[in-house]
Design a protein around this motif. Structure first.
Motif, PDB file in Angstrom:
ATOM      1  N   SER A  50      86.266   7.647 -27.661  1.00 12.30           N
ATOM      2  CA  SER A  50      84.988   7.688 -28.626  1.00 12.30           C
ATOM      3  C   SER A  50      83.883   8.452 -28.038  1.00 12.30           C
ATOM      4  CB  SER A  50      84.726   6.256 -29.245  1.00 12.30           C
ATOM      5  OG  SER A  50      84.111   5.502 -28.004  1.00 12.30           O
ATOM      6  N   LEU A  51      83.817   8.281 -26.608  1.00 12.71           N
ATOM      7  CA  LEU A  51      82.732   9.280 -25.957  1.00 12.71           C
ATOM      8  C   LEU A  51      83.241  10.719 -26.040  1.00 12.71           C
ATOM      9  CD1 LEU A  51      82.181   7.133 -22.786  1.00 12.71           C
ATOM     10  CD2 LEU A  51      80.639   7.379 -24.502  1.00 12.71           C
ATOM     11  N   PHE A  52      84.564  10.930 -26.113  1.00 10.68           N
ATOM     12  CA  PHE A  52      85.164  12.480 -26.340  1.00 10.68           C
ATOM     13  C   PHE A  52      84.465  12.778 -27.691  1.00 10.68           C
ATOM     14  CE2 PHE A  52      88.495  11.695 -23.064  1.00 10.68           C
ATOM     15  CZ  PHE A  52      87.761  12.160 -22.021  1.00 10.68           C
ATOM     16  N   LEU A  53      84.216  12.105 -28.779  1.00 10.50           N
ATOM     17  CA  LEU A  53      83.878  12.398 -30.055  1.00 10.50           C
ATOM     18  C   LEU A  53      82.529  12.665 -29.888  1.00 10.50           C
ATOM     19  CD1 LEU A  53      85.174   9.565 -32.215  1.00 10.50           C
ATOM     20  CD2 LEU A  53      85.899  11.773 -32.226  1.00 10.50           C
ATOM     21  N   TRP A  54      81.778  12.221 -29.053  1.00 11.10           N
ATOM     22  CA  TRP A  54      80.199  12.501 -28.976  1.00 11.10           C
ATOM     23  C   TRP A  54      79.824  13.701 -28.149  1.00 11.10           C
ATOM     24  CZ3 TRP A  54      76.258   8.687 -26.032  1.00 11.10           C
ATOM     25  CH2 TRP A  54      74.887   9.087 -26.330  1.00 11.10           C
ATOM     26  N   ILE A  55      80.894  13.949 -27.109  1.00 14.55           N
ATOM     27  CA  ILE A  55      80.863  15.042 -26.238  1.00 14.55           C
ATOM     28  C   ILE A  55      81.166  16.357 -26.997  1.00 14.55           C
ATOM     29  CG2 ILE A  55      81.750  16.552 -24.249  1.00 14.55           C
ATOM     30  CD1 ILE A  55      82.212  13.593 -22.974  1.00 14.55           C
ATOM     31  N   ASN A  56      82.127  16.131 -28.003  1.00 11.49           N
ATOM     32  CA  ASN A  56      82.488  17.262 -28.749  1.00 11.49           C
ATOM     33  C   ASN A  56      82.019  17.391 -30.062  1.00 11.49           C
ATOM     34  OD1 ASN A  56      84.914  18.803 -27.364  1.00 11.49           O
ATOM     35  ND2 ASN A  56      85.044  16.477 -27.043  1.00 11.49           N
ATOM     36  N   PHE A  57      80.832  16.515 -30.069  1.00 10.72           N
ATOM     37  CA  PHE A  57      80.182  16.741 -31.586  1.00 10.72           C
ATOM     38  C   PHE A  57      79.046  17.696 -31.721  1.00 10.72           C
ATOM     39  CE2 PHE A  57      77.192  15.248 -34.725  1.00 10.72           C
ATOM     40  CZ  PHE A  57      77.833  14.397 -35.817  1.00 10.72           C
ATOM     41  N   PHE A  58      79.059  18.712 -32.577  1.00  9.70           N
ATOM     42  CA  PHE A  58      78.208  19.761 -32.769  1.00  9.70           C
ATOM     43  C   PHE A  58      76.949  19.168 -33.690  1.00  9.70           C
ATOM     44  CE2 PHE A  58      82.371  21.846 -32.237  1.00  9.70           C
ATOM     45  CZ  PHE A  58      81.953  22.549 -31.453  1.00  9.70           C
ATOM     46  N   GLU A  59      75.734  19.009 -32.991  1.00 10.37           N
ATOM     47  CA  GLU A  59      74.602  18.220 -33.325  1.00 10.37           C
ATOM     48  C   GLU A  59      73.992  19.293 -34.717  1.00 10.37           C
ATOM     49  OE1 GLU A  59      70.832  19.152 -30.526  1.00 10.37           O
ATOM     50  OE2 GLU A  59      72.594  17.694 -29.771  1.00 10.37           O
ATOM     51  N   SER A  60      73.995  20.341 -34.534  1.00  9.92           N
ATOM     52  CA  SER A  60      73.205  21.527 -35.438  1.00  9.92           C
ATOM     53  C   SER A  60      74.296  21.541 -36.631  1.00  9.92           C
ATOM     54  CB  SER A  60      73.104  22.551 -34.734  1.00  9.92           C
ATOM     55  OG  SER A  60      71.937  22.440 -33.664  1.00  9.92           O
ATOM     56  N   THR A  61      74.701  20.857 -37.369  1.00  8.61           N
ATOM     57  CA  THR A  61      75.558  20.949 -38.603  1.00  8.61           C
ATOM     58  C   THR A  61      75.297  19.881 -39.390  1.00  8.61           C
ATOM     59  OG1 THR A  61      77.729  21.509 -39.212  1.00  8.61           O
ATOM     60  CG2 THR A  61      77.352  19.725 -37.629  1.00  8.61           C
ATOM     61  N   TYR A  62      75.397  20.311 -40.790  1.00  7.72           N
ATOM     62  CA  TYR A  62      75.466  19.139 -41.737  1.00  7.72           C
ATOM     63  C   TYR A  62      76.797  18.489 -42.197  1.00  7.72           C
ATOM     64  CZ  TYR A  62      70.570  21.233 -42.428  1.00  7.72           C
ATOM     65  OH  TYR A  62      69.343  21.542 -41.861  1.00  7.72           O
ATOM     66  N   GLN A  63      77.777  19.060 -41.830  1.00  4.95           N
ATOM     67  CA  GLN A  63      79.007  18.808 -42.310  1.00  4.95           C
ATOM     68  C   GLN A  63      79.691  17.756 -41.393  1.00  4.95           C
ATOM     69  OE1 GLN A  63      80.072  20.405 -44.965  1.00  4.95           O
ATOM     70  NE2 GLN A  63      78.107  21.624 -44.633  1.00  4.95           N
ATOM     71  N   VAL A 475      69.870  10.212 -29.126  1.00 10.96           N
ATOM     72  CA  VAL A 475      70.652   9.821 -30.289  1.00 10.96           C
ATOM     73  C   VAL A 475      69.894  10.558 -31.427  1.00 10.96           C
ATOM     74  CG1 VAL A 475      71.056   7.896 -31.837  1.00 10.96           C
ATOM     75  CG2 VAL A 475      70.989   7.404 -29.318  1.00 10.96           C
ATOM     76  N   LEU A 476      68.746  10.731 -31.512  1.00 15.65           N
ATOM     77  CA  LEU A 476      67.717  11.321 -32.666  1.00 15.65           C
ATOM     78  C   LEU A 476      68.424  12.642 -32.929  1.00 15.65           C
ATOM     79  CD1 LEU A 476      64.300   9.983 -32.106  1.00 15.65           C
ATOM     80  CD2 LEU A 476      66.138   9.471 -33.991  1.00 15.65           C
ATOM     81  N   HIS A 477      68.916  13.557 -31.950  1.00 20.57           N
ATOM     82  CA  HIS A 477      69.406  15.038 -32.230  1.00 20.57           C
ATOM     83  C   HIS A 477      70.675  14.809 -33.124  1.00 20.57           C
ATOM     84  CE1 HIS A 477      67.476  16.743 -28.511  1.00 20.57           C
ATOM     85  NE2 HIS A 477      66.762  16.885 -29.473  1.00 20.57           N
ATOM     86  N   ILE A 479      71.722  12.437 -35.198  1.00 15.80           N
ATOM     87  CA  ILE A 479      71.145  11.644 -36.347  1.00 15.80           C
ATOM     88  C   ILE A 479      70.593  12.511 -37.341  1.00 15.80           C
ATOM     89  CG2 ILE A 479      69.897   9.505 -37.468  1.00 15.80           C
ATOM     90  CD1 ILE A 479      70.584   7.993 -34.629  1.00 15.80           C
ATOM     91  N   ASN A 480      69.662  13.451 -36.780  1.00 12.78           N
ATOM     92  CA  ASN A 480      68.757  14.223 -37.614  1.00 12.78           C
ATOM     93  C   ASN A 480      69.103  15.142 -38.665  1.00 12.78           C
ATOM     94  OD1 ASN A 480      66.885  16.848 -37.589  1.00 12.78           O
ATOM     95  ND2 ASN A 480      65.844  14.899 -37.785  1.00 12.78           N
ATOM     96  N   PHE A 481      70.329  15.717 -38.328  1.00 10.46           N
ATOM     97  CA  PHE A 481      70.956  16.386 -39.360  1.00 10.46           C
ATOM     98  C   PHE A 481      71.670  15.891 -40.528  1.00 10.46           C
ATOM     99  CE2 PHE A 481      69.986  19.955 -36.375  1.00 10.46           C
ATOM    100  CZ  PHE A 481      69.950  20.981 -37.192  1.00 10.46           C
ATOM    101  N   SER A 482      72.380  14.488 -39.989  1.00 14.97           N
ATOM    102  CA  SER A 482      73.030  13.867 -40.791  1.00 14.97           C
ATOM    103  C   SER A 482      72.036  13.060 -41.811  1.00 14.97           C
ATOM    104  CB  SER A 482      73.948  12.670 -40.516  1.00 14.97           C
ATOM    105  OG  SER A 482      74.825  13.309 -39.350  1.00 14.97           O
ATOM    106  N   THR A 483      70.979  12.673 -41.313  1.00 15.75           N
ATOM    107  CA  THR A 483      69.703  12.081 -42.144  1.00 15.75           C
ATOM    108  C   THR A 483      69.310  13.142 -43.323  1.00 15.75           C
ATOM    109  OG1 THR A 483      69.229  10.838 -40.359  1.00 15.75           O
ATOM    110  CG2 THR A 483      67.589  10.814 -42.288  1.00 15.75           C
ATOM    111  N   LEU A 484      69.093  14.458 -42.770  1.00 19.55           N
ATOM    112  CA  LEU A 484      68.567  15.480 -43.627  1.00 19.55           C
ATOM    113  C   LEU A 484      69.601  15.676 -44.636  1.00 19.55           C
ATOM    114  CD1 LEU A 484      67.177  17.870 -41.029  1.00 19.55           C
ATOM    115  CD2 LEU A 484      65.934  16.755 -42.780  1.00 19.55           C
ATOM    116  N   THR A 485      70.876  15.528 -44.487  1.00 16.61           N
ATOM    117  CA  THR A 485      72.127  15.703 -45.478  1.00 16.61           C
ATOM    118  C   THR A 485      71.760  14.668 -46.442  1.00 16.61           C
ATOM    119  OG1 THR A 485      73.583  16.569 -43.988  1.00 16.61           O
ATOM    120  CG2 THR A 485      74.659  15.663 -45.780  1.00 16.61           C
ATOM    121  N   LEU A 486      71.536  13.185 -46.041  1.00 15.27           N
ATOM    122  CA  LEU A 486      71.574  12.371 -47.002  1.00 15.27           C
ATOM    123  C   LEU A 486      70.069  12.343 -47.704  1.00 15.27           C
ATOM    124  CD1 LEU A 486      72.242   9.307 -47.376  1.00 15.27           C
ATOM    125  CD2 LEU A 486      71.040   8.668 -45.709  1.00 15.27           C
TER     126      LEU A 486
END
Length: 494
Positions: A50-63, A475-477, A479-486
């Motif tokens: 699950s940490l690998f998910l975080w490491i490979n997560f692209f924060e600057s996307t709405y998808q 954490v906020l980085h 969360i931010n794009f997903s919150t904007l999508t919502l």
């Protein structure tokens, strides 16, 4: 590059299931230590992936990321779709982390049905991961309700007192009946839209009247899980009777399922209904904050004190979610994650006292700082974190929620601040009664400070609380794009 070779989300989902199938073949009576080590290995690997998910997560996307779709029932257009965004990522991390912690907490307990106990936690982990990554409304409901089965067994079999059976049935029936209304809504949505795929439904418009009806049905399912007043009756009893690890996962993750449901389904699917029912939610939330805090002040059971305080904290969460602005929604997410860590730490502290003295009645304790100084240091830190002291994770969450509310009404902010004062009252009152005063040697004549295992668990929890409090942008980085999508789904879709 890491995700090109294998899918960490799929492995995170499958690991607990693999662990269950292997653990079934262990012999409970003769392989107790092997069972514990194996369970800890599986949950540790799950947390690692699950940490690998975080490491490979692209924060600057709405998808949604790590998307996978598998055909289940072609005739009914039902697919197994999984994926995560910035919101579900951290709830998934919270689940895998706390399940791993529960295995460590349970190292000395239980004394019977050991294999079955750890099987319940592995199955619980599997269901929780599914809840936070599945992108089909019907499958979400199935896993949302499947969580009840292992939790019912954990409370009913390994609970601490004679009322554990009643508490288990109360927990099961309350949450099952509340979720039945959500099932009716899901079936109705499928009957008129022909799909239960969440991403498709996000771009489907419902009439205003239909939104109101469906919102109420979903609300009943989620409100019981949070729980909101007056749907909270099951919570204190469930916490009081559950074993320590059961209380940790109940407060740490299961109470967050309702808030996650509001964010994932109610807000994007029924935006006009959310606006329409806003005053009702604010009323329920303020009642939960004030009533929950006042009820906490008159409790004598240590677990019930934390349980009722959780009702008050979740009142802040629902205020933030239905403030319907970026600050409030992000604050509610941070507050849920923070409460998951802090409440788990407090329940662990109470579990330590219960393991040593077989009592949770407040009047029997006093002056523990004289004989358990390390324990009191950690208890003091967790207590101040629970009242949102600056520098701790809850402070960031509550501050963002209050900023979000200030954009709506300063009257709401004023009532919410009453809850802040009350939370300080009951938390410091509890800390004072347990830590200071005369040592109560009439009831207890032997005392032991925390062990190395208990110190390690508390230290890890403390570091996370400070880390989120001092550097919340970690954490906020995401969360931010997903919150904007919502937010776009909520206001710009129509």
């Amino acid at each position: 590059m890491f995700t090109y070779f294998f899918d960490p989300l799929l492995i995170t989902i499958l690991l607990p299931l693999i662990g269950i199938f292997i653990l079934i073949f262990f012999i409970s009576d003769t392989e107790k230590n092997i069972i514990k080590i194996f369970s800890l290995t599986i949950t540790s690997l799950t947390f690692l992936f699950s940490l690998f998910l975080w490491i490979n997560f692209f924060e600057s996307t709405y998808q949604f990321q790590f998307l996978q779709t598998y055909r289940l029932i072609s005739f009914f257009n039902i697919n197994y779709s999984i994926g995560i965004d910035g919101i579900s990522l951290f709830f998934l991390l919270l689940s895998t982390f706390l399940i791993n912690l529960c295995i460590l907490i349970s190292w000395e307990n239980p004394k019977f049905f050991i294999k079955e106990y750890f099987l319940c936690f592995l199955f619980l982990e599997f269901c929780l991961i599914q809840v936070f990554c599945v992108l089909d409304v019907l499958l979400f409901y199935i896993f949302f309700e499947s969580v009840l089965i292992p939790m019912f067994l954990i409370i009913g079999i390994w609970g601490s007192r004679a009322r554990k059976i009643k508490a288990a049935f109360q927990f099961f029936l309350y949450t099952l009946i509340g979720s039945f209304f959500m099932l009716v809504a899901i079936i109705f949505i499928y009957s008129i839209k022909g799909t239960t795929d969440l991403l498709s439904l996000w771009f489907t418009d419902f009439s205003f009247t239909l939104q109101l009806i469906l919102w109420i049905l979903f609300f009943l399912g989620f409100a019981v899980k949070i729980p909101m007043i007056p749907f909270h009756i099951w919570l204190p009893e469930a916490h009081a009777e559950a074993p320590t690890a059961g209380s940790v996962i109940l407060a740490g993750v299961l109470l967050k399922l309702g808030g996650y449901g509001f964010l994932r389904f109610s807000l994007p699917l029924f935006p006009f209904a959310c606006l329409y029912f806003n005053p009702l939610i604010f009323l329920f939330s303020l009642i939960a904050i004030i009533y929950g805090s006042l009820t906490t002040l008159r409790q004598i059971d240590l677990k019930k004190i934390i349980a009722y305080s959780s009702i008050a904290h979740m009142g802040f969460v629902t205020l933030g979610i239905f403030s319907l602005n970026i600050n409030g929604i992000e604050g509610s997410i941070i507050l849920m994650l923070s409460h998951g860590i802090i409440s788990s730490a407090l329940f662990f502290c109470i579990g330590i006292l219960y393991d040593r003295h077989s009592s949770r009645i407040l009047k029997y304790f006093g002056g523990l700082v004289q004989v358990m100084p390390l324990f009191i240091i950690f208890l003091t830190f967790f207590t101040f974190a629970n009242i949102s002291f600056p520098g701790t994770s809850s402070f960031i969450g509550e501050l963002l929620v209050l900023i979000g509310l200030s954009k709506i009404s300063f009257t709401l902010v004023s009532f919410a601040l009453i809850g802040v004062l009350l939370s300080a009252s009951y938390a410091i009152w509890l800390l004072n009664r347990v830590s200071f005063g005369l040592l109560n040697t009439f009831y207890f004549n032997s005392f032991q400070d925390i062990s190395r295992r208990e110190f390690a668990i508390m230290f890890i929890l403390s570091i996370i609380i400070l880390w989120l409090g001092i550097y919340p942008s970690l954490v906020l980085h995401e969360i931010n794009f997903s919150t904007l999508t919502l937010f776009k789904q909520l206001f710009l879709r129509n």
